[in-house]
Design a protein around this motif. Structure first.
Motif, PDB file in Angstrom:
ATOM      1  N   SER A 251       0.826  -1.202   0.000  1.00 33.48           N
ATOM      2  CA  SER A 251       0.000   0.000   0.000  1.00 33.48           C
ATOM      3  C   SER A 251       0.869   1.264   0.000  1.00 33.48           C
ATOM      4  O   SER A 251       0.386   2.346  -0.270  1.00 33.48           O
ATOM      5  N   ALA A 254       2.166   3.640  -3.690  1.00 38.59           N
ATOM      6  CA  ALA A 254       1.338   4.662  -4.344  1.00 38.59           C
ATOM      7  C   ALA A 254       1.720   6.072  -3.902  1.00 38.59           C
ATOM      8  O   ALA A 254       1.691   7.010  -4.703  1.00 38.59           O
ATOM      9  N   MET A 304      -6.075   7.757  -9.234  1.00 37.09           N
ATOM     10  CA  MET A 304      -6.173   6.357  -8.802  1.00 37.09           C
ATOM     11  C   MET A 304      -5.773   6.205  -7.332  1.00 37.09           C
ATOM     12  O   MET A 304      -6.367   5.417  -6.594  1.00 37.09           O
ATOM     13  N   THR A 308      -8.214   4.681  -4.452  1.00 34.78           N
ATOM     14  CA  THR A 308      -7.845   3.571  -3.574  1.00 34.78           C
ATOM     15  C   THR A 308      -7.990   3.979  -2.115  1.00 34.78           C
ATOM     16  O   THR A 308      -8.500   3.223  -1.283  1.00 34.78           O
ATOM     17  N   GLN A 309      -7.550   5.215  -1.807  1.00 35.90           N
ATOM     18  CA  GLN A 309      -7.653   5.693  -0.420  1.00 35.90           C
ATOM     19  C   GLN A 309      -9.109   5.798   0.002  1.00 35.90           C
ATOM     20  O   GLN A 309      -9.486   5.417   1.108  1.00 35.90           O
ATOM     21  N   ARG A 311     -11.598   4.145  -1.115  1.00 36.70           N
ATOM     22  CA  ARG A 311     -12.158   2.797  -0.897  1.00 36.70           C
ATOM     23  C   ARG A 311     -11.658   2.203   0.411  1.00 36.70           C
ATOM     24  O   ARG A 311     -12.385   1.520   1.129  1.00 36.70           O
ATOM     25  N   MET A 312     -10.362   2.493   0.700  1.00 37.49           N
ATOM     26  CA  MET A 312      -9.774   1.975   1.941  1.00 37.49           C
ATOM     27  C   MET A 312     -10.544   2.507   3.148  1.00 37.49           C
ATOM     28  O   MET A 312     -10.888   1.782   4.069  1.00 37.49           O
ATOM     29  N   GLU A 317     -12.413  -1.644  -0.401  1.00 35.82           N
ATOM     30  CA  GLU A 317     -11.235  -1.939  -1.226  1.00 35.82           C
ATOM     31  C   GLU A 317     -11.503  -3.114  -2.147  1.00 35.82           C
ATOM     32  O   GLU A 317     -12.142  -4.091  -1.746  1.00 35.82           O
ATOM     33  N   GLU A 318     -10.972  -3.030  -3.359  1.00 33.81           N
ATOM     34  CA  GLU A 318     -11.094  -4.137  -4.315  1.00 33.81           C
ATOM     35  C   GLU A 318      -9.797  -4.941  -4.243  1.00 33.81           C
ATOM     36  O   GLU A 318      -8.724  -4.363  -4.050  1.00 33.81           O
ATOM     37  N   ASP A 321      -6.809  -3.459  -6.245  1.00 33.10           N
ATOM     38  CA  ASP A 321      -6.457  -2.027  -6.163  1.00 33.10           C
ATOM     39  C   ASP A 321      -4.947  -1.802  -6.085  1.00 33.10           C
ATOM     40  O   ASP A 321      -4.378  -1.007  -6.837  1.00 33.10           O
ATOM     41  N   GLY A 322      -4.299  -2.504  -5.150  1.00 32.83           N
ATOM     42  CA  GLY A 322      -2.859  -2.301  -4.924  1.00 32.83           C
ATOM     43  C   GLY A 322      -2.061  -2.664  -6.161  1.00 32.83           C
ATOM     44  O   GLY A 322      -1.147  -1.941  -6.563  1.00 32.83           O
ATOM     45  N   GLY A 325      -2.495  -0.072  -9.016  1.00 30.61           N
ATOM     46  CA  GLY A 325      -1.780   1.161  -8.692  1.00 30.61           C
ATOM     47  C   GLY A 325      -0.287   1.007  -8.879  1.00 30.61           C
ATOM     48  O   GLY A 325       0.387   1.881  -9.428  1.00 30.61           O
TER      49      GLY A 325
END
Ligand SMILES: Cc1cc2nc3c(=O)[nH]c(=O)nc-3n(C[C@H](O)[C@H](O)[C@H](O)COP(=O)(O)OP(=O)(O)OC[C@H]3O[C@@H](n4cnc5c(N)ncnc54)[C@H](O)[C@@H]3O)c2cc1C
Length: 400
Positions: A251, A254, A304, A308-309, A311-312, A317-318, A321-322, A325
């Motif tokens: 994580s 990014a 992006m 991601t943040q 969603r976190m 989160e998917e 995602d990580g 990115g």
């Protein structure tokens, strides 16, 4: 999805920015996760300890070791971003990985023994996972640890070889994976250890890379004795320990995307002093098209990261995602450096040792280093398979 930060986070960002401006050890000469020259190490240790002391590192640690339970989940990310924005040194080594393992799986005695020395940067840690035959397929690692003795006298005797050990030359402790049960299925016979890097039998050999710098090492382990009290987590449960701590590492990449805005500015400056298509590069249609494309990707990268943040924070989160990115950032970072070298025409082959080289050779070094981000923390090919399988639910790739 919200793109702007809440006011309390912006206030935190301001605090970190001021702290970095006042305390950081100066601008880094090279892009990427690099090992400092030995003479800079006292300064790096001071800086790392100061970040802990100010409450900007180890934010999610237990309170008794300096953590803050009221911290916003994005504070750590902001700290990495602000250090990156200032183009100065991130804390070096694998303390974030090793501390995650010790906090989540270690004993109280281990937390008390290891965490304060990480905070004060008396101990720099390295990551001793990869081997010549075990990188993407880490679970096939061959370094062996054999138990000898019992009770307080019990030690593990370790033999094998590690490679790619970033900052090993500056490390006091190693977060080591070794095979303790060769008969068990490969994921089940591995144990995690804390290794004192000054133990007899640890032979560290620096590697010189294509950049001309030494960022990695080989580490040969020959009859190295590790007290059984240095096992992190349960014996033969090292895979679970390692995967949990690596999950936290991915994580972090990014946050380095903020540097790309500065690199874009540098690229414009470089283009301003370059020629292309028989005239000034900034008048050349192909150059302008390429800059426009790279600028678009820098903005998409930032969007992006925000997605991601967001969603976190909302717990949505998917699984991919990580990986998405990391692939997007590492390929963009590579393409920008490549374009910067190309803009210099035949001077692109000069290196930083040449007084005529533009920008002190920063672009050449960044280009040679850029492959590192496409491999470290999971090679992009492996991450693409993850996106296909875990993100999109495609059938699993046939395993050999
Ligand atoms: C900058 C950097 C720092 C690092 N620091 C450390 C460190 O401090 N400590 C540490 O332990 N390790 C470290 N590593 C090692 C890193 O984890 C490994 O390089 C990585 O896991 C890949 O393993 P490998 O190099 O053995 O490549 P391999 O696994 O041998 O892969 C070689 C190539 O084959 C491809 N490949 C392999 N398997 C598949 C597959 N199933 N499907 C498709 N393609 C495949 C890969 O994508 C890659 O392109 C670092 C690496 C880099 C680049």
């Amino acid at each position: 999805m919200r793109l702007e930060s809440p006011p309390e986070l912006e206030a935190f960002r301001k605090k970190v920015r001021a702290f970095v401006a006042e305390n950081a050890p100066g601008v880094k000469r090279h892009a990427g996760v690099r090992a400092p020259e030995p003479e800079l190490m006292p300064e790096i240790r001071r800086w790392t300890a100061a970040l802990h002391e100010a409450g900007f590192l180890g934010i999610d640690w237990p309170v008794e070791y300096g953590g803050r339970p009221d911290a916003h989940p994005l504070e750590s990310h902001i700290v990495v971003e602000e250090i990156t924005r200032a183009r100065t040194w991130q804390p070096i080594g694998a303390a974030s990985l090793a501390s995650a393992a010790i906090i989540d799986f270690g004993t109280d005695e281990q937390r008390a023994r290891f965490l304060p020395r990480m905070r004060s940067a008396e101990d720099i840690w390295c990551q001793l996972f990869s081997e010549p035959g075990a990188g993407s397929d880490l679970a096939s690692l061959q370094t062996r640890a054999r138990l000898e003795g019992e009770g307080d006298d019990a030690v593990y005797v370790v033999d094998g070889q590690k490679v790619w050990t970033t900052n090993g030359q500056h490390s006091d402790m190693g977060y080591l994976l070794a095979r303790t049960d060769p008969a068990a299925p490969k994921h089940k016979g591995i144990t995690a250890f804390a290794l004192d890097m000054r133990s007899p039998g640890v032979d560290l050999r620096p590697l010189r890379e294509i950049t001309g710098t030494t960022d990695f090492n080989e580490v040969f382990l020959d009859g190295v004795r590790i007290p059984a009290s240095n096992v992190i987590g349960a014996v033969n449960q090292g895979w679970t320990v390692a995967m949990s701590s690596l999950g936290r590492e991915r994580s972090g990449v990014a946050a380095h995307g903020v540097e790309l805005f500065a690199v874009l500015d540098d690229l414009l400056e470089l283009a301003g002093g370059s020629t292309a298509g028989g005239g000034p590069a900034l008048n050349d249609s192909a150059t302008r098209q390429r800059i426009g494309e790279l600028a678009t990707r820098v903005h998409v990268n930032a969007a992006m990261v925000h997605l991601t943040q967001s969603r976190m924070l909302s717990g949505t989160e998917e699984p991919a995602d990580g990986a998405i990115g990391k692939i997007f950032f590492s390929e963009l970072n590579h393409d920008m450096a490549e374009f910067g070298v190309g803009l210099q025409g035949t001077d692109g082959i000069l290196t930083e040792a040449d007084p005529a080289v533009r920008a002190g050779g920063w672009w050449q070094d960044a280009y040679l280093y850029a492959r590192a981000y496409t491999i470290a923390g999971g090679a992009n090919e492996i991450l693409r398979t993850q996106i296909a399988e875990r993100g999109l639910g495609l059938p699993r790739e046939p395993r050999p």
